[in-house]
Design a protein around this motif. Structure first.
Motif, mmCIF file in Angstrom:
data_model
loop_
_atom_site.group_PDB
_atom_site.id
_atom_site.type_symbol
_atom_site.label_atom_id
_atom_site.label_comp_id
_atom_site.label_asym_id
_atom_site.label_seq_id
_atom_site.Cartn_x
_atom_site.Cartn_y
_atom_site.Cartn_z
ATOM 1 N N LEU A 133 3.526 -6.648 -3.823
ATOM 2 C CA LEU A 133 3.646 -5.833 -4.979
ATOM 3 C C LEU A 133 2.727 -6.577 -5.869
ATOM 4 C CD1 LEU A 133 7.262 -4.774 -4.650
ATOM 5 C CD2 LEU A 133 5.294 -3.440 -3.763
ATOM 6 N N ASP A 134 2.696 -7.935 -6.221
ATOM 7 C CA ASP A 134 2.407 -8.402 -7.497
ATOM 8 C C ASP A 134 1.350 -9.592 -7.199
ATOM 9 O OD1 ASP A 134 2.266 -9.424 -10.189
ATOM 10 O OD2 ASP A 134 4.474 -9.497 -10.336
ATOM 11 N N ASP A 135 -0.011 -9.326 -7.708
ATOM 12 C CA ASP A 135 -0.844 -10.275 -7.698
ATOM 13 C C ASP A 135 -0.930 -11.416 -8.572
ATOM 14 O OD1 ASP A 135 -3.428 -9.960 -10.182
ATOM 15 O OD2 ASP A 135 -1.559 -8.407 -9.955
ATOM 16 N N ARG A 136 0.081 -11.483 -9.517
ATOM 17 C CA ARG A 136 0.195 -12.421 -10.433
ATOM 18 C C ARG A 136 0.907 -13.893 -10.175
ATOM 19 N NH1 ARG A 136 2.588 -8.351 -14.781
ATOM 20 N NH2 ARG A 136 3.593 -7.778 -12.765
ATOM 21 N N ALA A 137 1.667 -13.737 -9.060
ATOM 22 C CA ALA A 137 2.346 -15.034 -8.541
ATOM 23 C C ALA A 137 3.061 -15.642 -9.575
ATOM 24 C CB ALA A 137 1.482 -15.654 -7.750
ATOM 25 N N ALA B 125 -5.414 -8.736 -17.086
ATOM 26 C CA ALA B 125 -4.601 -7.892 -17.605
ATOM 27 C C ALA B 125 -4.929 -6.186 -17.136
ATOM 28 C CB ALA B 125 -4.485 -7.809 -18.931
ATOM 29 N N ASP B 126 -6.063 -6.192 -16.325
ATOM 30 C CA ASP B 126 -6.672 -4.897 -16.120
ATOM 31 C C ASP B 126 -6.547 -4.243 -14.803
ATOM 32 O OD1 ASP B 126 -8.046 -4.700 -18.607
ATOM 33 O OD2 ASP B 126 -9.734 -6.209 -17.816
ATOM 34 N N VAL B 127 -5.688 -5.153 -14.074
ATOM 35 C CA VAL B 127 -5.170 -4.620 -12.604
ATOM 36 C C VAL B 127 -4.258 -3.356 -12.736
ATOM 37 C CG1 VAL B 127 -3.723 -5.130 -10.668
ATOM 38 C CG2 VAL B 127 -5.419 -7.108 -11.578
ATOM 39 N N PRO B 128 -4.786 -2.277 -12.161
ATOM 40 C CA PRO B 128 -3.831 -1.097 -12.326
ATOM 41 C C PRO B 128 -2.408 -1.042 -11.404
ATOM 42 C CG PRO B 128 -5.864 -0.662 -10.990
ATOM 43 C CD PRO B 128 -5.934 -1.978 -11.598
ATOM 44 N N PRO B 129 -1.737 -0.284 -11.718
ATOM 45 C CA PRO B 129 -0.516 -0.304 -10.654
ATOM 46 C C PRO B 129 -0.630 0.311 -9.156
ATOM 47 C CG PRO B 129 -0.336 1.468 -12.318
ATOM 48 C CD PRO B 129 -1.478 0.912 -12.867
ATOM 49 N N TYR B 130 -1.702 1.023 -9.072
ATOM 50 C CA TYR B 130 -2.162 1.332 -7.853
ATOM 51 C C TYR B 130 -2.658 0.253 -7.078
ATOM 52 C CZ TYR B 130 -2.316 5.764 -10.747
ATOM 53 O OH TYR B 130 -1.779 6.683 -11.617
ATOM 54 N N ALA B 131 -3.175 -0.781 -7.595
ATOM 55 C CA ALA B 131 -3.624 -2.072 -6.939
ATOM 56 C C ALA B 131 -2.232 -2.825 -6.638
ATOM 57 C CB ALA B 131 -4.715 -2.656 -7.929
ATOM 58 N N ALA B 132 -1.669 -3.267 -7.587
ATOM 59 C CA ALA B 132 -0.552 -3.990 -7.474
ATOM 60 C C ALA B 132 0.736 -3.237 -8.120
ATOM 61 C CB ALA B 132 -0.659 -5.442 -8.292
ATOM 62 N N PRO B 133 1.432 -2.698 -7.392
ATOM 63 C CA PRO B 133 2.791 -1.566 -7.805
ATOM 64 C C PRO B 133 3.610 -2.376 -8.890
ATOM 65 C CG PRO B 133 2.320 -1.153 -5.504
ATOM 66 C CD PRO B 133 1.593 -2.413 -5.983
ATOM 67 N N ALA B 134 3.705 -3.725 -8.784
ATOM 68 C CA ALA B 134 4.756 -4.604 -9.804
ATOM 69 C C ALA B 134 4.126 -4.310 -11.090
ATOM 70 C CB ALA B 134 5.025 -6.000 -9.497
ATOM 71 N N LEU C 125 0.826 -1.288 -0.064
ATOM 72 C CA LEU C 125 0.120 -0.084 -0.073
ATOM 73 C C LEU C 125 0.901 1.124 0.050
ATOM 74 C CD1 LEU C 125 -2.857 -1.024 2.556
ATOM 75 C CD2 LEU C 125 -3.108 -0.448 0.160
ATOM 76 N N ALA C 126 1.904 1.326 0.680
ATOM 77 C CA ALA C 126 3.032 2.373 0.677
ATOM 78 C C ALA C 126 3.304 2.603 -0.713
ATOM 79 C CB ALA C 126 3.779 2.160 1.635
ATOM 80 N N ALA C 127 3.937 1.740 -1.431
ATOM 81 C CA ALA C 127 4.396 1.849 -2.604
ATOM 82 C C ALA C 127 3.454 2.254 -3.700
ATOM 83 C CB ALA C 127 4.717 0.314 -3.286
ATOM 84 N N ALA C 128 2.135 1.854 -3.374
ATOM 85 C CA ALA C 128 0.899 2.155 -4.336
ATOM 86 C C ALA C 128 0.644 3.709 -4.005
ATOM 87 C CB ALA C 128 -0.093 1.302 -4.125
#
Length: 336
Positions: free
Chosen positions: A208-212, A246-255, A182-185
């Motif tokens: 940072l990354d939801d894709r694992a 593919a629609d996950v924004p960087p503010y949700a997952a900064p990676a 959340l801090a990175a976002a």
């Protein structure tokens, strides 16, 4: 003759021996993964058992001035609770501020439980004020609601710096695990909105990354620290149907961010034996490639949250010293 030891499997990083002993002592209940089916029960258990120290207890016998504040939340959202604390013996002038976001996989934790350690480790020795944020949890609140809570609290704290007795030009945003993500976002969001500009970002084993999809996320699942099932449950709770798309924004997952330029200096640390290792290393590298400043520490043989599980371990003490040193250097200025 010494007993024969089987080598670890391909890519598996052996734990630091001291940390391994503590991990092995955890109960079977502590090692049970969080699943969509048991999530509600686990959240109820966390709410009932996680410490939530009172203002009086957080004051530690008068060492700290502590207040709970209810401030305007994001548009259309509820007010946000901030827990503000500062050393009583600190200068009466404006103090640097650590704006801190707790961990818990976006599904657990609270703003109070993290404060005793943050105050002891950083506020007192460095003369810092601290604001801890009680952001809403998933899945009751999904992206972007928790992040917007954090943004609203930060905007209020900077706008009311005089009231808090803090220096609006010396605000560090930070957090651990989900709080680090959340801090990175938040650093990305405030840059793009032209909001308050943090002096730095303290990212401790950030999520940072939801894709694992990294090597470490596939091969370094550690029951009792961070496992693949629990990680996927947390991301799914936070992102809902967006998860993994593919629609996950960087503010949700900064990676997911493709532009890391113009961000404040970052401290990034992670264990070599945890799932988040590769995404954290990649994030620090991307910051460098964007012309930014980042200090990266990869703690050998450490699993996720090792310093919380084993705070007295030698590696945990080294990690605290490195984080404190970075904060001290970041906050140094003539006359302080």
């Amino acid at each position: 003759m010494s007993a024969h030891r089987e080598p670890p499997g391909p890519g598996v990083v052996p734990f630091d021996p001291e940390l391994a002993t503590v991990l092995a002592s955890l109960s079977q209940e502590a090692k049970e993964p969080v699943t969509p089916e048991n999530l509600a029960a686990r959240q109820a258990r966390d709410a009932a058992t996680r410490p939530r120290p009172s203002v009086e207890k957080l004051s530690a016998g008068g060492l700290f001035e502590v207040a709970e504040l209810s401030v305007p939340g994001p548009p259309g959202g509820p007010d946000v609770t901030l827990v503000s604390a500062r050393p009583t013996a600190a200068s009466t002038g404006p103090l640097p501020l650590l704006y801190y976001l707790h961990g818990g996989g976006l599904i657990a934790g609270n703003a109070w439980s993290v404060l005793p350690r943050v105050l002891r480790d950083w506020a007192l020795p460095l003369g810092l004020a601290v604001v801890s944020v009680e952001y809403r949890l998933a899945p009751g609140a999904r992206y972007p609601e928790p992040l917007e809570d954090c943004y609203a609290g930060l905007a209020w704290a900077v706008a009311h710096a005089d009231e808090l007795g803090v220096d609006p030009d010396h605000v560090v945003i930070g957090g651990k695990s989900a709080g680090g993500g959340l801090a990175a976002a938040l650093a990305l969001l405030t840059r793009d909105r032209g909001g308050p500009r943090p002096l730095g970002q303290l990212l401790l084993c950030p999520m940072l990354d939801d894709r694992a999809a990294t090597f470490s996320s596939r091969h370094l699942s550690v029951p009792g620290a961070l496992d693949r099932t629990s990680g996927a449950t947390s991301w799914r709770a936070y992102l809902g149907d967006l998860h993994g798309t593919a629609d996950v924004p960087p503010y949700a997952a900064p990676a997911r961010a493709t532009d890391l330029s113009g961000l404040p200096p970052a401290y990034v640390d992670v264990g070599s034996a945890e799932m988040f290792r590769d995404e954290c290393v990649a994030y620090a590298n991307a910051l460098w490639q964007a012309g930014g400043r980042a200090e990266l520490h990869v703690w050998p043989g450490a699993y996720h949250g090792f310093d919380t599980v084993a705070p007295q371990a030698a590696l945990s003490r080294a990690a605290l010293a490195a984080r404190t040193d970075w904060l001290r250097r970041l906050l140094a200025r003539p006359g302080r």
